[in-house]
Design a protein around this motif. Structure first.
Motif, PDB file in Angstrom:
ATOM      1  N   ASN A 205       0.817  -1.223   0.000  1.00 49.80           N
ATOM      2  CA  ASN A 205       0.000   0.000   0.000  1.00 49.80           C
ATOM      3  C   ASN A 205       0.847   1.267   0.000  1.00 49.80           C
ATOM      4  O   ASN A 205       0.467   2.277   0.588  1.00 49.80           O
TER       5      ASN A 205
ATOM      6  N   VAL B 139      -0.813  -4.862  -2.934  1.00 50.93           N
ATOM      7  CA  VAL B 139      -1.798  -5.149  -1.899  1.00 50.93           C
ATOM      8  C   VAL B 139      -1.670  -6.612  -1.470  1.00 50.93           C
ATOM      9  O   VAL B 139      -1.124  -7.439  -2.203  1.00 50.93           O
TER      10      VAL B 139
ATOM     11  N   GLY C 206      -9.471  -1.188  -1.713  1.00 52.38           N
ATOM     12  CA  GLY C 206      -8.846  -0.702  -0.482  1.00 52.38           C
ATOM     13  C   GLY C 206      -9.748   0.210   0.316  1.00 52.38           C
ATOM     14  O   GLY C 206     -10.982   0.178   0.196  1.00 52.38           O
TER      15      GLY C 206
ATOM     16  N   ARG D 278      -4.056   5.062   3.661  1.00 45.90           N
ATOM     17  CA  ARG D 278      -4.867   4.584   2.560  1.00 45.90           C
ATOM     18  C   ARG D 278      -4.315   3.275   2.009  1.00 45.90           C
ATOM     19  O   ARG D 278      -3.115   3.036   2.043  1.00 45.90           O
ATOM     20  N   LYS D 279      -5.231   2.475   1.482  1.00 46.82           N
ATOM     21  CA  LYS D 279      -4.847   1.172   0.957  1.00 46.82           C
ATOM     22  C   LYS D 279      -5.411   0.984  -0.445  1.00 46.82           C
ATOM     23  O   LYS D 279      -6.398   1.616  -0.829  1.00 46.82           O
TER      24      LYS D 279
ATOM     25  N   ALA E 270      -4.546   4.459  -2.387  1.00 47.12           N
ATOM     26  CA  ALA E 270      -3.158   4.856  -2.163  1.00 47.12           C
ATOM     27  C   ALA E 270      -2.622   5.688  -3.323  1.00 47.12           C
ATOM     28  O   ALA E 270      -1.568   6.327  -3.198  1.00 47.12           O
TER      29      ALA E 270
END
Length: 596
Positions: A51, A96, A308, A314-315, A319
């Protein structure tokens, strides 16, 4: 005789007779367009940060950070490789995981003691089954026999063992309930493992860590140690001349420090591993150790994992916020429930999202699913699930892969005024339809075109090669459904957003209005000069208005300054109509011109 910057002194309130010099910055400001070649890709990998958007320019740089291309769904490397084949060279890559990823590790110089069988116990010592014996240091092998002579305060004396720890007396066939008696044998099992000399753990999670090796040997300088960390495709890291004059725990601590912090300005910290040491006093031995236990966390990747979360940290897709990506894709994400979130993200960030239907999809299903998803919008390009046969030279196999990387890579390598329509794609061996010698009929293409779904075909209007058949986004509006509309609109809007903030805080005057108008006009004039915008009939290519007509006093008094900008994009030729009249009765009137 002061020299000041413009605006630092009140030139209407000077009292002291003097020479005042003000440095005036250039009054003509220019805008440089934001990059349009940044491609964001989200997917799984065998190595690298999670991420965390990372810039790579080619497949070698990708492999050095995220490991090799993997022949599996949702793979980052596959999409990077196919995009690079189209000329993409500025990629923001996000890895991820499904949460099950783990780092590889190894314990150097540890002796794993589980069961010590055949231990001889002298008569009368009275050790019962279940007694806990705390073993101190020394040397032994699992086949050795010792005589226990005394037990005091939980410590065993008379035993010389390599590793300290707690061990439990257990029964054997010769002693079912107790360890007492003449010459009775017993078994000692470990209840806590031995202490390790040095633990080395991969810097990132992933199975690539299982290929990392650590080699220990004598250092180049007498009385020192050397450790070399290596992995396939990565430059080996040599930490030499460690711990001169040190022994035991201090030496192991020095080795860990060298790996974590480096040994000098030329040999910095390891970019592959981290290390920790424990207080074991044994001397290092020359050996090569291979890390193990690394997991990718890729077995349960889903569309929601790729999307995400939009909270810090953030993912996934989120991201990519504020990374400057102008095109993005979620690797192999064929989950239609994620499409609306991708469209919303594309609108908020000015990113052209390239999406795909599932492998082997039917046209009827694709049209229905797209309609149900409700993604009639210029922010995304939806590709039909006619996936691509691609020769994966990294794994020596012919694979069926998502078309996203091919189209996104092509777009990132095109100036924003251009369309993907009719442009040749590289590296395509075939599609699922062409591989069985089938071609799209006009009726099938019409269904896809009306639905706002693009597709890779061979042939295309330009010839017998693979390319995008429509060059459209998912919008049904014919004046906004071109690739060029999405990319030019985002390009102009985000360039103005990046450069016009300099006017905030200034005083609104005719001079400032003129400067703002001139700045925008100069940018658009450059676009026209470079052939990005224009009117083929010779009309104006743009109009910028910043004056009293759109800035009335009531708005100015509230702090507003408004610029109204109109830009005429160059149209993409999609239908070329040629009227041919032939026959023996055709009359042709050709005007004769006399040469000078």
């Amino acid at each position: 005789m002061p020299v000041t910057q413009l605006g630092q002194i009140n030139t209407t309130a000077l009292v002291v007779p003097d020479l005042y010099v003000q440095i005036v910055p250039p009054q003509t400001q220019y805008l440089n367009g934001v990059p349009t070649n940044v491609l964001g890709i989200v997917g799984s990998a065998t190595w690298g940060p999670v991420n965390s958007p990372t810039t790579v320019g080619n497949i070698a740089q990708f492999a050095a950070v995220f490991g090799p291309v993997q022949p599996r769904k949702y793979d980052l490397g596959t999409q990077v490789a196919t995009a690079v084949q189209q000329g993409a060279n500025n990629l923001k890559v996000v890895r991820v995981t499904d949460g099950s990823d783990a780092a590889a590790t190894i314990s150097i110089n540890a002796v794993a003691l589980g069961v010590i069988s055949g231990v001889f116990v002298a008569p009368g010592t009275g050790h019962a089954v279940g007694d806990v014996l705390t073993l101190t240091t020394g040397t032994f092998t699992t086949a050795a026999k010792f005589t226990i002579t005394a037990v005091a305060a939980g410590a065993v004396t008379g035993l010389a063992l390599l590793n300290a720890g707690a061990y439990t007396v257990a029964p054997t066939a010769a002693s079912a309930t107790t360890s007492t008696g003449a010459g009775t044998a017993c078994t000692i099992t470990a209840t806590s493992g031995p202490t390790n000399s040095l633990s080395i753990t991969s810097k990132w999670t992933g199975s690539f860590g299982n290929s990392i090796t650590a080699t220990t040997s004598a250092g180049s300088q007498t009385g020192t140690q050397k450790v070399v960390i290596g992995a396939p495709g990565l430059v080996p890291e040599a930490f030499d001349n460690i711990g001169f004059g040190l022994v035991g725990a201090a030496l192991w601590a020095a080795i860990a420090t060298a790996i974590n912090n480096g040994t000098n300005s030329l040999r910095g910290p390891s970019q592959i591993c981290v290390a920790s040491s424990a207080g074991v006093v044994t001397a290092p031995i020359a050996n090569t150790y291979t890390l193990a236990g690394g997991l990718d966390g890729a077995a349960a990747i889903t569309g929601s994992v790729l999307i995400g979360v939009d909270t810090v940290p953030r993912k996934g897709m989120y991201a990519l916020r504020n990374t400057g990506a102008s095109i993005a894709l979620l690797a192999d994400d064929d989950d239609s429930t994620t499409w609306s979130a991708q469209v919303a993200f594309g609108l908020s960030e000015g990113i052209y999202m390239v999406m795909t239907g599932p492998s082997g999809d039917s046209i009827a299903n694709a049209v229905t699913v797209k309609s149900t998803a409700g993604i009639d919008n210029y922010a995304a390009k939806l590709l039909f699930g006619d996936w691509v046969y691609w020769l994966d030279t990294y794994n020596n196999q012919l694979r069926v892969v998502s078309p996203q990387g091919f189209i996104a890579g092509l777009l990132s390598n095109l100036s924003p005024q251009n369309s993907s329509l009719n442009k040749q794609l590289q590296g395509v061996v075939g599609t699922q339809k062409s591989y069985v010698n089938q071609q799209y009929s006009s009726a099938e293409l019409q269904l896809l075109g009306i639905a706002g779904i693009d597709v890779i075909t061979n042939p295309v209007p330009g010839g017998q090669y693979f390319g995008a058949r429509f060059g459209h986004n998912s919008s049904s509006n014919p004046v906004t459904n071109g690739d060029n509309y999405t990319r030019m609109t985002n390009y102009i809007a985000y360039t103005l957003n990046a450069g016009m903030g300099r006017f905030i805080g200034l005083l609104q005057s005719s001079t400032v209005r003129g400067q703002a108008m001139a700045t925008i006009s100069a940018f658009l004039d450059n676009l026209q000069g470079q052939g990005l915008i224009g009117d083929p009939n010779g009309g104006a290519a743009y109009l910028v208005q910043v004056d009293s007509s759109n800035n009335p006093p009531s708005r100015v008094a509230l702090g507003y300054m408004q610029a109204d900008v109109k830009v005429k994009y160059l149209a993409v030729i999609e239908k070329f109509l040629i009227n041919v009249e032939g026959g023996t009765s055709v009359q042709i009137n050709k005007q004769q011109t006399q040469l000078a």
